[in-house]
Enzyme design. Structure first.
Site, PDB file in Angstrom:
ATOM      1  N   TRP A 109       0.831  -1.208   0.000  1.00 42.35           N
ATOM      2  CA  TRP A 109       0.000   0.000   0.000  1.00 42.35           C
ATOM      3  C   TRP A 109       0.859   1.249   0.000  1.00 42.35           C
ATOM      4  O   TRP A 109       0.542   2.238  -0.672  1.00 42.35           O
ATOM      5  CB  TRP A 109      -0.994  -0.017   1.161  1.00 42.35           C
ATOM      6  CG  TRP A 109      -1.953  -1.161   1.037  1.00 42.35           C
ATOM      7  CD1 TRP A 109      -2.052  -2.230   1.863  1.00 42.35           C
ATOM      8  CD2 TRP A 109      -2.905  -1.365  -0.029  1.00 42.35           C
ATOM      9  NE1 TRP A 109      -3.018  -3.089   1.397  1.00 42.35           N
ATOM     10  CE2 TRP A 109      -3.557  -2.588   0.248  1.00 42.35           C
ATOM     11  CE3 TRP A 109      -3.273  -0.650  -1.163  1.00 42.35           C
ATOM     12  CZ2 TRP A 109      -4.556  -3.101  -0.583  1.00 42.35           C
ATOM     13  CZ3 TRP A 109      -4.263  -1.152  -1.984  1.00 42.35           C
ATOM     14  CH2 TRP A 109      -4.886  -2.367  -1.697  1.00 42.35           C
ATOM     15  N   ASP A 148      -1.257   6.788   6.387  1.00 43.81           N
ATOM     16  CA  ASP A 148      -2.397   5.938   6.035  1.00 43.81           C
ATOM     17  C   ASP A 148      -2.628   4.986   7.211  1.00 43.81           C
ATOM     18  O   ASP A 148      -1.794   4.122   7.487  1.00 43.81           O
ATOM     19  CB  ASP A 148      -2.055   5.159   4.751  1.00 43.81           C
ATOM     20  CG  ASP A 148      -3.088   4.087   4.399  1.00 43.81           C
ATOM     21  OD1 ASP A 148      -4.073   3.917   5.138  1.00 43.81           O
ATOM     22  OD2 ASP A 148      -2.894   3.411   3.362  1.00 43.81           O
ATOM     23  N   LYS A 161     -12.195  -1.478   7.480  1.00 48.66           N
ATOM     24  CA  LYS A 161     -11.562  -2.476   8.336  1.00 48.66           C
ATOM     25  C   LYS A 161     -12.061  -2.355   9.779  1.00 48.66           C
ATOM     26  O   LYS A 161     -12.646  -3.268  10.312  1.00 48.66           O
ATOM     27  CB  LYS A 161     -10.051  -2.340   8.247  1.00 48.66           C
ATOM     28  CG  LYS A 161      -9.569  -2.667   6.835  1.00 48.66           C
ATOM     29  CD  LYS A 161      -8.280  -2.008   6.475  1.00 48.66           C
ATOM     30  CE  LYS A 161      -8.079  -1.966   4.990  1.00 48.66           C
ATOM     31  NZ  LYS A 161      -8.200  -3.257   4.297  1.00 48.66           N
TER      32      LYS A 161
END
Ligand SMILES: Cc1ncc(COP(=O)(O)O)c(C=O)c1O
Length: 361
Positions: free
Chosen positions: A101, A171, A195
């Protein structure tokens, strides 16, 4: 009703209480005679929902007044572009590459300017967090970027990098609200909610006010300019109304559970059960260096691909689902987000012990 133990990395398990409440309110939200899915985002009823969600989040994370909270669309992946579009004044930024990511964000930034990789753990399949205490950060870098919890590899920054006075952008998609953080240490904290917080389709961004300006890269679409969203309190256009409503319910659930310190304790307890077993197991082993282990995503392997597949299959049959590792790394991964109850992890470990007995000599 047969609910499974869902170890998905995202979209992921949500608190049962929240789902039940949403079900109860499905046809008639608090006497409005409508579902939240059906109501205008400009209505008074909805305005209360989004304002209350923001207020609860501010309270939970202790967000200072000089930070804006935005509810956005496009997923965390779109935010990879929004960061350089809104922040790359000098067209230069430093990226710490700790997984896929972070790497995707780094590649996206290269479209807009010079993204410099100042540290990476790719040499050992991202199984650790590199030492970030004295990085060679270009003087004129507009920001330093990290992915704080690496969902795929199961590592987490336990201390933030020394940015040497530069702005930090993080992030936190897979560790959002899993423990307290000091928002003042960041310029921007953001994450997809799918999530730890709610249904996919919302990104929450917490951005220091002075970073929200008209001075964005030429060609930045109106919708991707943070100022557009901030000026309209996230209601520039139709937001993902229902999803934000569910996020709001999860904030209330976390408050009821005791807030982020209690959440951290709950998460540490769960992770310890699984990691302690992995450390003593003759069959399973964790893939991450101990000091960088994530509380949220726990990857593990048997060392034998066929046995891994057999484990995932038998676990699924026993009601432990979504344990297959990310398609790029294989093995297994148990994501144990806030809403995973302790007994879910205890029962998983019981099942792993039984599997170990049956599959070792
Ligand atoms: C840490 C992290 N960042 C970014 C993303 C991408 O999120 P999205 O699918 O919302 O674009 C994910 C997705 O799983 C993630 O785990």
């Amino acid at each position: 009703m047969a609910r499974v133990y869902n170890f998905s990395a995202g979209p992921a398990v949500l608190p049962e209480e929240v789902l039940k409440e949403a079900a109860d309110e499905m046809l008639d939200y608090q006497g409005s005679g409508q579902s939240v899915m059906e109501m205008s985002h400009r209505s008074k009823v909805y305005d209360n929902i989004i304002k209350e969600a923001e207020a609860d989040l501010r309270e939970l994370m202790n967000i200072p007044d000089n930070y804006k909270v935005l509810f956005l669309q496009g997923g965390a992946s779109q935010f990879f572009a929004e960061v350089p579009m809104n922040l790359m004044k000098n067209k230069k930024a430093a990226y710490i590459i700790t997984g896929q990511w972070a790497k995707k964000a780094y590649k996206e930034a290269q479209i807009y300017g010079e993204a410099v990789a100042v540290a990476s753990s790719e040499d050992k399949t991202f199984s650790y967090i590199p030492d970030c205490s004295d990085l060679d950060i270009p003087e004129d870098a507009d920001y330093v970027y990290i992915c704080e919890n690496n969902t795929i590899y199961g590592t987490k920054f336990k201390t933030l990098p020394n940015t040497k006075g530069h702005l930090l952008v993080s992030d936190v998609s897979s560790c959002f609200l899993s423990e307290p953080i000091d928002v003042t240490k960041y310029g921007v904290v953001y994450g997809g909610v799918q999530k730890n917080i709610g249904p996919a389709g919302v990104v929450i961004a917490i951005i220091r006010e002075d970073l929200i300006t008209d001075d964005v890269l030429p060609g930045t679409p109106t919708m991707l300019k943070w100022k557009t969203q901030a000026d309209a309190d996230s209601l520039y256009n139709t937001p993902p109304c229902y999803n934000i409503y569910i996020c709001g319910k999860v904030f209330k659930w976390i408050k009821k559970m005791g807030g982020l310190s209690a959440m951290k304790e709950h998460n540490e307890k769960k992770a310890k059960i699984l990691y302690d077993f992995l450390d003593e197991s003759r069959l399973f082993k964790g893939t991450v260096v101990k000091e960088d282990r994530s509380l949220m995503n726990v990857p593990f392997v048997t060392g034998d691909k066929e046995l891994d597949a057999k484990f995932v299959e038998e676990a699924t049959k026993a009601g432990f689902v979504n344990l297959k590792g990310h398609r790029t790394v294989g093995g297994m991964r148990a994501s144990i987000y806030n809403a995973m109850p302790i007994e879910g992890v205890e029962k998983l470990v019981e099942f792993m012990k039984k599997f170990e007995k049956e599959n070792t000599k």
